[in-house]
Each structure stands twice: as C-alpha cells, then as structure tokens.
Write a protein that holds these residues in place. Structure first.
Motif, PDB file in Angstrom:
ATOM      1  N   GLY A  26      17.451  22.063 -31.451  1.00  0.00           N
ATOM      2  CA  GLY A  26      17.180  20.728 -32.864  1.00  0.00           C
ATOM      3  C   GLY A  26      16.888  21.654 -33.720  1.00  0.00           C
ATOM      4  N   LYS A  27      16.765  21.317 -34.286  1.00  0.00           N
ATOM      5  CA  LYS A  27      16.096  21.915 -35.822  1.00  0.00           C
ATOM      6  C   LYS A  27      14.456  22.369 -35.762  1.00  0.00           C
ATOM      7  N   TYR A  28      13.794  21.380 -35.454  1.00  0.00           N
ATOM      8  CA  TYR A  28      11.794  21.990 -35.063  1.00  0.00           C
ATOM      9  C   TYR A  28      11.400  22.096 -34.036  1.00  0.00           C
ATOM     10  N   LYS A  29      12.021  22.105 -33.116  1.00  0.00           N
ATOM     11  CA  LYS A  29      11.372  22.042 -31.739  1.00  0.00           C
ATOM     12  C   LYS A  29      10.891  23.771 -32.041  1.00  0.00           C
ATOM     13  N   MET A  30      12.028  24.301 -31.741  1.00  0.00           N
ATOM     14  CA  MET A  30      11.427  25.894 -31.486  1.00  0.00           C
ATOM     15  C   MET A  30      10.196  26.572 -32.996  1.00  0.00           C
ATOM     16  N   ILE A  31      10.110  26.062 -33.870  1.00  0.00           N
ATOM     17  CA  ILE A  31       8.891  25.951 -34.790  1.00  0.00           C
ATOM     18  C   ILE A  31       8.003  25.475 -35.027  1.00  0.00           C
ATOM     19  N   ILE A  32       7.267  24.237 -34.028  1.00  0.00           N
ATOM     20  CA  ILE A  32       6.858  23.374 -33.071  1.00  0.00           C
ATOM     21  C   ILE A  32       5.953  24.560 -32.720  1.00  0.00           C
ATOM     22  N   LEU A  33       6.688  24.701 -31.473  1.00  0.00           N
ATOM     23  CA  LEU A  33       6.712  25.660 -30.921  1.00  0.00           C
ATOM     24  C   LEU A  33       6.072  26.950 -31.014  1.00  0.00           C
ATOM     25  N   TYR A  34       6.258  27.331 -32.018  1.00  0.00           N
ATOM     26  CA  TYR A  34       6.070  28.657 -32.426  1.00  0.00           C
ATOM     27  C   TYR A  34       4.665  28.809 -33.388  1.00  0.00           C
ATOM     28  N   TRP A  35       4.412  27.377 -34.117  1.00  0.00           N
ATOM     29  CA  TRP A  35       3.071  28.256 -34.755  1.00  0.00           C
ATOM     30  C   TRP A  35       1.714  27.164 -33.631  1.00  0.00           C
ATOM     31  N   LEU A  36       2.546  26.860 -32.774  1.00  0.00           N
ATOM     32  CA  LEU A  36       1.265  26.434 -31.453  1.00  0.00           C
ATOM     33  C   LEU A  36       0.904  28.121 -30.837  1.00  0.00           C
ATOM     34  N   SER A  37       2.094  28.487 -30.697  1.00  0.00           N
ATOM     35  CA  SER A  37       1.918  29.556 -29.712  1.00  0.00           C
ATOM     36  C   SER A  37       1.009  30.446 -31.107  1.00  0.00           C
ATOM     37  N   GLU A  38       1.213  30.290 -32.136  1.00  0.00           N
ATOM     38  CA  GLU A  38      -0.037  31.688 -33.443  1.00  0.00           C
ATOM     39  C   GLU A  38      -1.069  30.802 -33.524  1.00  0.00           C
ATOM     40  N   ASN A  39      -1.105  29.620 -33.484  1.00  0.00           N
ATOM     41  CA  ASN A  39      -2.307  29.516 -33.599  1.00  0.00           C
ATOM     42  C   ASN A  39      -3.336  28.408 -32.536  1.00  0.00           C
ATOM     43  N   LYS A  40      -2.542  28.466 -31.632  1.00  0.00           N
ATOM     44  CA  LYS A  40      -2.926  27.817 -29.690  1.00  0.00           C
ATOM     45  C   LYS A  40      -3.877  26.524 -29.685  1.00  0.00           C
ATOM     46  N   VAL A  41      -3.914  25.613 -30.705  1.00  0.00           N
ATOM     47  CA  VAL A  41      -4.483  24.885 -30.986  1.00  0.00           C
ATOM     48  C   VAL A  41      -4.152  23.541 -32.687  1.00  0.00           C
ATOM     49  N   MET A  42      -3.998  22.857 -32.604  1.00  0.00           N
ATOM     50  CA  MET A  42      -3.696  22.441 -33.964  1.00  0.00           C
ATOM     51  C   MET A  42      -3.545  20.410 -33.876  1.00  0.00           C
ATOM     52  N   ARG A  43      -3.984  20.458 -34.956  1.00  0.00           N
ATOM     53  CA  ARG A  43      -3.945  19.159 -35.284  1.00  0.00           C
ATOM     54  C   ARG A  43      -2.851  18.566 -35.738  1.00  0.00           C
ATOM     55  N   HIS A  44      -1.846  17.071 -36.507  1.00  0.00           N
ATOM     56  CA  HIS A  44      -0.940  16.865 -36.594  1.00  0.00           C
ATOM     57  C   HIS A  44      -0.483  17.088 -37.784  1.00  0.00           C
ATOM     58  N   ASN A  45      -1.749  16.742 -39.307  1.00  0.00           N
ATOM     59  CA  ASN A  45      -1.399  17.631 -40.439  1.00  0.00           C
ATOM     60  C   ASN A  45      -1.076  18.533 -40.597  1.00  0.00           C
ATOM     61  N   GLU A  46      -2.274  19.538 -39.583  1.00  0.00           N
ATOM     62  CA  GLU A  46      -1.738  21.297 -39.596  1.00  0.00           C
ATOM     63  C   GLU A  46      -0.643  21.701 -38.957  1.00  0.00           C
ATOM     64  N   LEU A  47       0.300  20.721 -38.450  1.00  0.00           N
ATOM     65  CA  LEU A  47       1.660  21.579 -38.178  1.00  0.00           C
ATOM     66  C   LEU A  47       2.278  21.178 -38.977  1.00  0.00           C
ATOM     67  N   LYS A  48       2.805  20.172 -39.677  1.00  0.00           N
ATOM     68  CA  LYS A  48       2.867  19.279 -40.943  1.00  0.00           C
ATOM     69  C   LYS A  48       2.966  20.312 -42.542  1.00  0.00           C
ATOM     70  N   ARG A  49       2.244  20.498 -42.405  1.00  0.00           N
ATOM     71  CA  ARG A  49       1.934  20.551 -43.737  1.00  0.00           C
ATOM     72  C   ARG A  49       2.698  23.019 -42.856  1.00  0.00           C
ATOM     73  N   PRO A  82      -9.882   9.001 -35.108  1.00  0.00           N
ATOM     74  CA  PRO A  82      -8.881   9.484 -34.131  1.00  0.00           C
ATOM     75  C   PRO A  82      -8.517  11.213 -34.219  1.00  0.00           C
ATOM     76  N   LYS A  83      -9.068  11.824 -33.532  1.00  0.00           N
ATOM     77  CA  LYS A  83      -8.731  13.180 -33.427  1.00  0.00           C
ATOM     78  C   LYS A  83      -8.229  13.648 -32.478  1.00  0.00           C
ATOM     79  N   VAL A  84      -6.574  14.310 -32.533  1.00  0.00           N
ATOM     80  CA  VAL A  84      -5.688  14.642 -31.742  1.00  0.00           C
ATOM     81  C   VAL A  84      -5.284  15.273 -31.995  1.00  0.00           C
ATOM     82  N   GLU A  85      -5.535  16.479 -30.937  1.00  0.00           N
ATOM     83  CA  GLU A  85      -5.053  18.215 -31.151  1.00  0.00           C
ATOM     84  C   GLU A  85      -3.528  18.504 -30.182  1.00  0.00           C
ATOM     85  N   TYR A  86      -2.714  19.489 -30.770  1.00  0.00           N
ATOM     86  CA  TYR A  86      -1.824  19.616 -29.861  1.00  0.00           C
ATOM     87  C   TYR A  86      -1.768  21.244 -28.798  1.00  0.00           C
TER      88      TYR A  86
END
Length: 119
Positions: A26-49, A82-86
């Motif tokens: 898919g178009k975004y899964k690897m990108i999401i995994l990449y950003w989480l690997s670079e930043n360790k923890v991210m919130r929804h809006n951080e990922l979106k930005r 509410p606060k959610v982290e990934y």
C-alpha cells in the motif's frame, strides 16, 4: 527452505513473500513504519504532518491495520483531551532491516535526476 520465494504452483498470497507484502503493501504503511522507527513515539497529528499527503481517515485506517497486525503499539492515556501515542512493536522493529535494504537499493539504483527526465 525453498529456492524461491514463490514456488511454482503456489498462489502468491500463500507464500512468505505474499504475507510480507500484505503487511507492508500500500501507499502509506512503509512510510508510517519509517517515521515511527525514526521518532520512536508519535501521535496521530505528528504522523499526519510528517507524511503530509495522507488524510486523517486514511491514516486512522492504516494505524488500525498496523496495530491489528501487531506491527505497532497504540498507547492511550486516560486524560482530557485524549492522548494516544504510537510506537513500533518488536515485530514492527524486525521489519526495519528489510525497509533499510529497500532504501539502500533505491539509493544505489536510482537514476540521477537529469537522466530520469527524457528529452
């Protein structure tokens, strides 16, 4: 172990290769995994930005799918608002060498910008 990822007579979806593609395809899964690997923890809006081109709804769907596949961990904090982290799970982190190899291959095999544009 077989000599090929997709032995003759097997459907792609019934192979390890097909399974891996179903997780990160898919178009975004690897990108999401990449950003989480670079930043360790991210919130929804951080990922979106960070991704930029993804809609709120699509990101929510991708995160739910990655969580269902146990590639990411969703941690919800009981507070208002509410606060959610990934973050990546151990299973998600185990994919990073594969994604890094794809990155290295792309860097080694991409055409220079001037060669990529045909006259």
């Amino acid at each position: 172990m077989s000599d090929t990822c997709v032995p003759t007579g097997l459907k792609l979806k019934d192979t390890g290769f097909g399974y891996t593609l179903s997780l990160i395809g898919g178009k975004y899964k690897m990108i999401i995994l990449y950003w989480l690997s670079e930043n360790k923890v991210m919130r929804h809006n951080e990922l979106k930005r960070s991704i930029g081109t993804i809609s709120f709804k699509t990101l929510s769907i991708m995160l739910k799918e990655l969580e269902a596949e146990k590639l990411i961990i969703r941690k919800e904090f009981p507070q208002i608002p509410p606060k959610v982290e990934y973050s990546l799970s151990d299973r998600g982190r185990s994919l990073m060498p594969l994604l890094n190899m794809m990155c290295e291959w792309g860097e080694e095999n991409s055409l220079p910008a001037q060669e990529a544009v045909q006259p």
